[in-house]
Scaffold this motif. Structure first.
Motif, PDB file in Angstrom:
ATOM      1  N   HIS A 104       0.889  -1.171   0.000  1.00 55.65           N
ATOM      2  CA  HIS A 104       0.000   0.000   0.000  1.00 55.65           C
ATOM      3  C   HIS A 104       0.924   1.217   0.000  1.00 55.65           C
ATOM      4  O   HIS A 104       1.341   1.697   1.047  1.00 55.65           O
ATOM      5  N   THR A 105       1.262   1.652  -1.219  1.00 59.01           N
ATOM      6  CA  THR A 105       2.440   2.488  -1.423  1.00 59.01           C
ATOM      7  C   THR A 105       2.098   3.737  -2.222  1.00 59.01           C
ATOM      8  O   THR A 105       1.403   3.643  -3.232  1.00 59.01           O
ATOM      9  N   PRO A 106       2.593   4.903  -1.808  1.00 60.57           N
ATOM     10  CA  PRO A 106       2.379   6.111  -2.618  1.00 60.57           C
ATOM     11  C   PRO A 106       2.998   5.968  -4.013  1.00 60.57           C
ATOM     12  O   PRO A 106       3.972   5.228  -4.195  1.00 60.57           O
ATOM     13  N   HIS A 107       2.451   6.700  -4.959  1.00 61.24           N
ATOM     14  CA  HIS A 107       2.880   6.610  -6.363  1.00 61.24           C
ATOM     15  C   HIS A 107       4.395   6.670  -6.540  1.00 61.24           C
ATOM     16  O   HIS A 107       4.978   5.859  -7.268  1.00 61.24           O
ATOM     17  N   ASP A 108       5.041   7.633  -5.874  1.00 58.59           N
ATOM     18  CA  ASP A 108       6.481   7.863  -6.059  1.00 58.59           C
ATOM     19  C   ASP A 108       7.340   6.636  -5.788  1.00 58.59           C
ATOM     20  O   ASP A 108       8.442   6.520  -6.318  1.00 58.59           O
ATOM     21  N   SER A 109       6.855   5.758  -4.920  1.00 60.73           N
ATOM     22  CA  SER A 109       7.645   4.593  -4.514  1.00 60.73           C
ATOM     23  C   SER A 109       7.048   3.299  -5.029  1.00 60.73           C
ATOM     24  O   SER A 109       7.441   2.212  -4.609  1.00 60.73           O
ATOM     25  N   ASP A 110       6.067   3.413  -5.935  1.00 63.11           N
ATOM     26  CA  ASP A 110       5.307   2.221  -6.322  1.00 63.11           C
ATOM     27  C   ASP A 110       5.928   1.454  -7.480  1.00 63.11           C
ATOM     28  O   ASP A 110       5.439   0.391  -7.849  1.00 63.11           O
ATOM     29  N   GLY A 111       7.004   1.985  -8.056  1.00 62.70           N
ATOM     30  CA  GLY A 111       7.599   1.256  -9.167  1.00 62.70           C
ATOM     31  C   GLY A 111       6.875   1.496 -10.472  1.00 62.70           C
ATOM     32  O   GLY A 111       6.638   0.576 -11.252  1.00 62.70           O
ATOM     33  N   TYR A 112       6.511   2.751 -10.683  1.00 63.00           N
ATOM     34  CA  TYR A 112       5.941   3.145 -11.977  1.00 63.00           C
ATOM     35  C   TYR A 112       6.944   2.757 -13.062  1.00 63.00           C
ATOM     36  O   TYR A 112       8.140   3.021 -12.936  1.00 63.00           O
ATOM     37  N   PRO A 113       6.470   2.099 -14.139  1.00 69.06           N
ATOM     38  CA  PRO A 113       7.403   1.473 -15.092  1.00 69.06           C
ATOM     39  C   PRO A 113       8.351   2.419 -15.814  1.00 69.06           C
ATOM     40  O   PRO A 113       9.326   1.967 -16.423  1.00 69.06           O
TER      41      PRO A 113
END
Ligand code: C2O
Length: 477
Positions: free
Chosen positions: A87-96
């Motif tokens: 349950h992770t904010p966008h910045d740390s979520d591993g956006y490709p």
């Protein structure tokens, strides 16, 4: 030649120690780099691993205690790390597109081409490390971290970029479940080997620069060797006692139907206590469990139901030949004590999302179109949002398939409400973050996104489908 079956003892990935801790936070460092593994007799296999290992080291977090992981990249190719189930904010979520550059910034070497192959993400904008900040404001569950690089997730995970991340909490600890040496994380993944012992991943373009997979492999890459925690068909010596098995299907594309062979007298040998998102409300006894890519089943097996000194295999009823077997448990003959327990009644309080309160119903059709896998006819376009759900509100998301698609949502887990207009299936219980959508099915899930506004992903977790555009974004607000 295939590695020998039942010749290796089950390895258990080591638990990573934080480099520092303070009152609120544990800090870790992980370097992705090439490493060597002895998987096939007489050959070393190069892996790309976290800390050079496959599986990577296990991270253990306490629910509510912030976990910060600095991921460094010493591979010749950019990477991205996603905490699956986090349950992770966008910045740390591993956006490709949030690439960790290869060491040396990607100038020269195969990495340079790899970077250039990704539109708009030149070496100048990426660093060879990235800090992932996980609030860990979530219940105990079996999570895993793995690569999520735009167009290259399949080959990267296949080479070894995957590890466990366990979240523990007080509610679970109070139950008295099997623990310590009687809690085994099992990462199941199939691989194929070339004659020289290297991993054979046939789908990548030979240039290694062009993202996606070659058209012959669009359905997914399968191997003929089953690895558990990186070892081919291993053996686990066990006591005549209860064990907790945290089973993860980390295969790129293979589905499994796992069974104990022989079944214990009376059956029901796989006592499920949890799923992707942690403990179930109450245990469910299964004779078999089915897992698509990325799904987790938390089960307790009581080996005291078997004769002392006997062996039990974990088999795959969806496999044939070498892929029909997974691992073996060799049961000791010593009399041992076992003070673990599995409460027969309530394991945990599980909130049920109220589907009748849903404010929206959205349909995501996973379907092949020409040379891509698409959602609603559209291949993945970074930055293009398919939905804008409001934080805190329940919605119904309906996943429709042509062929098998394990559908995964980032940010928050969901609950399966209906399969083909009917009740959920026998493997759908509890909080899920990946659901096995069978061919020509419609699966409805209730989901409520919380806490973090931003861009997140919905995608098929067959990694070759994912690399061929079976992914979309939604923007929470
Ligand atoms: Cu396990 Cu978006 O992935």
């Amino acid at each position: 030649p295939l590695p020998k079956r039942y010749a290796t003892q089950l390895p258990i990935p080591s638990v990573l120690q934080p480099v520092r801790t303070d009152g609120t936070t544990d800090y870790y460092e992980i370097t992705a780099r090439p490493g060597m593994a002895r998987l096939v007799a007489g050959h070393d296999t190069e892996v790309w691993g976290y800390q050079g290992m496959f599986p990577g080291p296990t991270i253990e977090s306490r629910s509510g205690r912030r976990t910060v992981v600095t991921h460094k990249n010493e591979l010749p190719h950019p990477t991205v790390v996603h905490l699956h189930g986090g349950h992770t904010p966008h910045d740390s979520d591993g956006y490709p597109m949030d690439l960790i550059a290869p060491l040396g910034g990607g100038t020269g070497g195969p990495g340079a081409g790899g970077m250039a192959g990704m539109a708009g993400m030149g070496p100048a904008t990426a660093k060879p490390e990235r800090v992932y900040d996980y609030p860990m404001n979530q219940r105990a569950a079996t999570l895993w971290y793995h690569d999520h690089t735009m167009g290259f997730t399949g080959p990267h995970v296949y080479r070894g970029l995957a590890g466990f991340h366990l979240v523990r909490d007080d509610e679970e600890a109070a139950l008295g479940l099997p623990h310590g040496p009687r809690e085994l994380p099992l990462m199941i993944a199939d691989r194929a080997f070339a004659a020289d012992g290297s991993f054979a991943y046939p789908a990548l373009d030979p240039s290694e620069v062009k993202p996606g997979v070659q058209s012959a492999y669009m359905n997914g890459v399968l191997g003929d060797v089953i690895l558990v925690n990186g070892a081919p068909w291993p053996v686990a010596p066990v006591d005549r006692a209860r064990y907790r098995l945290r089973i993860l299907n980390a295969s790129n594309a293979r589905r499994y139907r796992l069974e104990l062979d022989p079944q214990p007298p009376g059956g029901g040998g796989l006592l499920q206590i949890g799923s992707d998102g942690g403990l179930l409300e109450r245990p469910i006894a299964h004779d078999a469990i089915e897992l698509a890519s990325a799904e987790r089943f938390d089960v307790v097996v009581d080996f005291s139901r078997y004769p002392a000194g006997s062996s039990v295999r974990l088999v795959n009823r969806l496999g044939s030949g070498s892929t029909a077997e997974v691992m073996r448990f060799d049961i000791g003959s010593a009399q041992v004590s076992d003070d673990s327990r599995v409460p027969g009644g309530t394991l945990a309080k599980v909130e049920k999302l109220d589907a009748s309160k849903a404010v929206a119903t959205r349909t995501f059709t996973f379907i092949k179109s020409q040379n891509n896998w698409t959602i609603n006819g559209q291949g993945y376009q970074p930055g293009q949002s398919l939905a804008s759900p409001k934080l805190g509100q329940v919605e119904i998301w309906r996943f429709v398939s042509d062929v098998h698609h394990p559908v995964h949502l980032h940010l928050d887990p969901f609950q399966v409400v209906r399969r083909n207009g009917d009740a959920p299936g026998e493997f759908d219980a509890g909080w899920k973050d990946t659901v096995d959508v069978l061919p020509a099915e419609g699966v409805e899930v209730a989901v409520r996104f919380t806490d973090y506004a931003g861009r997140f992903l919905v995608h098929c977790h067959n990694l070759e489908h994912e690399d061929m555009a079976s992914m979309g974004e939604f923007t929470t607000q």
